[in-house]
Design a protein around this motif. Structure first.
Motif, PDB file in Angstrom:
ATOM      1  N   ARG A 227      11.375  14.630  63.289  1.00 40.78           N
ATOM      2  CA  ARG A 227      12.015  13.387  63.716  1.00 40.78           C
ATOM      3  C   ARG A 227      11.364  12.880  64.999  1.00 40.78           C
ATOM      4  O   ARG A 227      11.094  13.623  65.920  1.00 40.78           O
ATOM      5  CB  ARG A 227      13.497  13.631  63.941  1.00 40.78           C
TER       6      ARG A 227
ATOM      7  N   LEU B  91      21.101  15.514  60.137  1.00 42.44           N
ATOM      8  CA  LEU B  91      20.299  14.494  59.474  1.00 42.44           C
ATOM      9  C   LEU B  91      21.044  14.064  58.224  1.00 42.44           C
ATOM     10  O   LEU B  91      21.525  14.903  57.468  1.00 42.44           O
ATOM     11  CB  LEU B  91      18.919  15.055  59.098  1.00 42.44           C
TER      12      LEU B  91
ATOM     13  N   GLY C 219      12.460  19.275  64.393  1.00 42.31           N
ATOM     14  CA  GLY C 219      13.341  18.887  63.293  1.00 42.31           C
ATOM     15  C   GLY C 219      13.745  20.096  62.476  1.00 42.31           C
ATOM     16  O   GLY C 219      14.470  20.957  62.942  1.00 42.31           O
TER      17      GLY C 219
ATOM     18  N   LEU D  77      11.427   9.670  60.415  1.00 41.94           N
ATOM     19  CA  LEU D  77      11.412  11.041  59.926  1.00 41.94           C
ATOM     20  C   LEU D  77      10.133  11.232  59.125  1.00 41.94           C
ATOM     21  O   LEU D  77       9.954  10.620  58.067  1.00 41.94           O
ATOM     22  CB  LEU D  77      12.624  11.315  59.035  1.00 41.94           C
TER      23      LEU D  77
ATOM     24  N   THR E  66      15.140   6.430  59.237  1.00 39.16           N
ATOM     25  CA  THR E  66      16.452   6.976  58.906  1.00 39.16           C
ATOM     26  C   THR E  66      17.576   5.957  59.046  1.00 39.16           C
ATOM     27  O   THR E  66      18.657   6.156  58.496  1.00 39.16           O
ATOM     28  CB  THR E  66      16.775   8.201  59.784  1.00 39.16           C
TER      29      THR E  66
END
Length: 168
Positions: free
Chosen positions: A131, A32, A100, A136, A159
């Protein structure tokens, strides 16, 4: 001919090893890298007072390794404001989950004391990062780093664009 009888067992063993390796590598390969800056004005239930929310942050994770983690979350009223902030220097650690990550602190009370807070606000800090495509969702339960405020503000960040909105 004897070697051919063992072939199905070899294929099965190799397939299972490949599947296990893929599952482990996919968890470690989860990354990420996002930044966000958000604000919103809302009316509080009950008294109708205007409340300004402002959040900015940068999150960069590589599996369970934190490359960068910084988030400031503020709530301002007409007469006063509250701030929450966290970064990797607070002893943040990451855990990969099925949706996530989960960010926690190694020692939440030590992080609170290092920030100069002298009143008890709890000893738990957990921030779930979930996610869903480009979205997110940031779900905090981390009052320990918020001084007098109850918690960081829950929000959802795109994102790709960095745009965000506050969750109700």
């Amino acid at each position: 001919m004897k070697h051919l009888r063992r072939l199905p067992h070899l294929i099965l063993a190799c397939s299972l090893a490949s599947i296990a390796g893929f599952a482990a590598s996919s968890a470690w390969a989860q990354t990420l890298d996002t930044s966000f800056s958000c604000s919103d004005i809302r009316k509080e239930d009950g008294d109708g007072e205007r409340v300004n929310y402002a959040d900015q942050g940068k999150i960069k994770l590589d599996g369970d390794k934190i490359k960068a983690f910084q988030w400031e979350s503020s709530l301002f009223r007409s007469t006063h404001g509250f701030d929450c902030s966290i970064d990797e220097n607070d002893g943040a650690q990451a855990e990969v989950t099925d949706k996530g990550w989960r960010i926690t602190l190694k020692n939440a009370m030590a992080a609170r004391a290092a920030r100069g807070y002298d009143t008890e606000r709890g000893n738990v800090c957990s921030i779930r990062l979930e996610r869903n495509g480009d979205e997110l969702q940031i779900k905090p339960t981390c009052a320990v780093l918020c001084g007098s405020r109850n918690n960081f503000t829950a929000l959802t960040v795109n994102t790709k664009t960095g745009s965000c909105h506050y969750d109700e």
